[in-house]
Design a protein around this motif. Sequence first.
Motif, mmCIF file in Angstrom:
data_model
loop_
_atom_site.group_PDB
_atom_site.id
_atom_site.type_symbol
_atom_site.label_atom_id
_atom_site.label_comp_id
_atom_site.label_asym_id
_atom_site.label_seq_id
_atom_site.Cartn_x
_atom_site.Cartn_y
_atom_site.Cartn_z
ATOM 1 N N ASP A 60 0.979 -1.242 0.060
ATOM 2 C CA ASP A 60 -0.066 -0.018 -0.047
ATOM 3 C C ASP A 60 1.147 1.292 0.111
ATOM 4 O O ASP A 60 1.703 1.461 0.719
ATOM 5 C CB ASP A 60 -0.845 -0.034 1.170
ATOM 6 C CG ASP A 60 -2.122 1.049 1.140
ATOM 7 O OD1 ASP A 60 -3.213 0.458 0.982
ATOM 8 O OD2 ASP A 60 -1.798 2.287 1.013
ATOM 9 N N ASN A 101 -12.756 -2.850 2.539
ATOM 10 C CA ASN A 101 -13.990 -1.719 2.729
ATOM 11 C C ASN A 101 -14.878 -1.778 1.685
ATOM 12 O O ASN A 101 -14.549 -2.256 0.504
ATOM 13 C CB ASN A 101 -13.126 -0.386 2.549
ATOM 14 C CG ASN A 101 -12.047 -0.151 3.768
ATOM 15 O OD1 ASN A 101 -12.299 -0.540 4.745
ATOM 16 N ND2 ASN A 101 -11.177 0.438 3.558
ATOM 17 N N TRP A 147 -15.205 4.030 3.511
ATOM 18 C CA TRP A 147 -13.764 4.391 2.991
ATOM 19 C C TRP A 147 -13.392 3.427 1.904
ATOM 20 O O TRP A 147 -12.103 3.189 1.892
ATOM 21 C CB TRP A 147 -12.903 4.217 4.051
ATOM 22 C CG TRP A 147 -13.330 5.078 5.165
ATOM 23 C CD1 TRP A 147 -13.207 6.297 5.299
ATOM 24 C CD2 TRP A 147 -13.634 4.494 6.546
ATOM 25 N NE1 TRP A 147 -13.768 6.721 6.547
ATOM 26 C CE2 TRP A 147 -14.289 5.954 7.348
ATOM 27 C CE3 TRP A 147 -13.653 3.471 7.216
ATOM 28 C CZ2 TRP A 147 -14.373 5.787 8.598
ATOM 29 C CZ3 TRP A 147 -14.298 3.242 8.593
ATOM 30 C CH2 TRP A 147 -14.473 4.586 9.176
ATOM 31 N N GLU A 179 -12.033 3.458 -1.513
ATOM 32 C CA GLU A 179 -11.579 4.678 -2.427
ATOM 33 C C GLU A 179 -11.468 4.125 -3.732
ATOM 34 O O GLU A 179 -11.978 4.906 -4.818
ATOM 35 C CB GLU A 179 -10.211 4.795 -1.994
ATOM 36 C CG GLU A 179 -9.690 6.181 -1.771
ATOM 37 C CD GLU A 179 -8.322 6.087 -1.191
ATOM 38 O OE1 GLU A 179 -7.547 5.759 -1.749
ATOM 39 O OE2 GLU A 179 -8.081 6.556 0.170
ATOM 40 N N HIS A 235 -10.241 -5.355 -3.282
ATOM 41 C CA HIS A 235 -8.845 -5.542 -2.849
ATOM 42 C C HIS A 235 -8.873 -5.852 -1.113
ATOM 43 O O HIS A 235 -9.615 -5.311 -0.671
ATOM 44 C CB HIS A 235 -7.940 -4.445 -3.065
ATOM 45 C CG HIS A 235 -8.460 -3.123 -2.420
ATOM 46 N ND1 HIS A 235 -9.263 -2.302 -3.165
ATOM 47 C CD2 HIS A 235 -8.306 -2.386 -1.392
ATOM 48 C CE1 HIS A 235 -10.031 -1.341 -2.716
ATOM 49 N NE2 HIS A 235 -9.186 -1.281 -1.633
ATOM 50 N N HIS A 256 -7.237 -5.851 2.380
ATOM 51 C CA HIS A 256 -6.166 -5.302 3.146
ATOM 52 C C HIS A 256 -5.477 -6.306 3.829
ATOM 53 O O HIS A 256 -6.208 -6.973 4.746
ATOM 54 C CB HIS A 256 -6.595 -3.951 3.814
ATOM 55 C CG HIS A 256 -7.081 -2.829 3.208
ATOM 56 N ND1 HIS A 256 -6.441 -1.635 2.808
ATOM 57 C CD2 HIS A 256 -8.282 -2.642 2.374
ATOM 58 C CE1 HIS A 256 -6.942 -0.760 2.211
ATOM 59 N NE2 HIS A 256 -8.160 -1.508 1.769
HETATM 60 P P1 AMP Z 1 -9.653 1.493 -0.078
HETATM 61 O O1 AMP Z 1 -9.815 2.696 0.588
HETATM 62 O O2 AMP Z 1 -10.180 0.266 0.766
HETATM 63 O O3 AMP Z 1 -10.255 1.545 -1.304
HETATM 64 O O4 AMP Z 1 -8.272 1.275 -0.301
HETATM 65 C C1 AMP Z 1 -7.490 1.593 -1.106
HETATM 66 C C2 AMP Z 1 -6.123 1.731 -0.597
HETATM 67 O O5 AMP Z 1 -5.173 1.736 -2.148
HETATM 68 C C3 AMP Z 1 -5.560 2.851 0.030
HETATM 69 O O6 AMP Z 1 -4.975 2.243 1.391
HETATM 70 C C4 AMP Z 1 -4.524 3.600 -0.563
HETATM 71 O O7 AMP Z 1 -3.532 3.898 0.136
HETATM 72 C C5 AMP Z 1 -3.994 2.463 -1.703
HETATM 73 N N1 AMP Z 1 -3.598 2.816 -3.066
HETATM 74 C C6 AMP Z 1 -3.971 3.885 -3.572
HETATM 75 N N2 AMP Z 1 -3.345 4.142 -4.734
HETATM 76 C C7 AMP Z 1 -2.378 3.281 -4.723
HETATM 77 C C8 AMP Z 1 -1.140 3.027 -5.507
HETATM 78 N N3 AMP Z 1 -0.811 3.481 -6.666
HETATM 79 N N4 AMP Z 1 -0.102 2.106 -5.120
HETATM 80 C C9 AMP Z 1 -0.373 1.289 -3.972
HETATM 81 N N5 AMP Z 1 -1.599 1.637 -3.176
HETATM 82 C C10 AMP Z 1 -2.390 2.604 -3.563
#
Ligand code: AMP
Length: 105
Positions: free
Chosen positions: A29, A85, A91, A93, A98, A100
């Motif tokens: 991450d 999430n 949260w 995003e 994916h 975690h």
């Molecule tokens: P979520 O909030 O569950 O959608 O998690 C998305 C995760 O992706 C967050 O923890 C971000 O820090 C991570 N993330 C976003 N862009 C990248 C990237 N380019 N490389 C690695 N992790 C990323």
Amino acid sequence: MSSIFTKIINREIPSTIIYENNNIIVIKDINPKAKLHLLIIPKKEISTINDLKENDKNLLFEMFSVAKNIVKEKKIEEGYQLHFNVWKKWWQEVMHIHLHLTSDL
Ligand code: AMP
């Protein structure tokens, strides 16, 4: 439009790749919330856990199996968290599922 994770899978944007097979990629991450923070990502673009279909069950099992193998390899069996999430109100995003994997061990 492809997700940021699909762009990583296609090597269009850089990332630290920990593991990869035909179905799954595991990356670090970019904004870690723990000492170890990995994302276990299916190559198939599924937006949210709400969109899973019956025929995704092997993929889900494989994601957890990959997580379990990493946990063993990193010797963190005694303490870690696995979570998804789901939707923006909790949260999510990146709209490409994916798992975690976090641990402070
Ligand atoms: P979520 O909030 O569950 O959608 O998690 C998305 C995760 O992706 C967050 O923890 C971000 O820090 C991570 N993330 C976003 N862009 C990248 C990237 N380019 N490389 C690695 N992790 C990323």
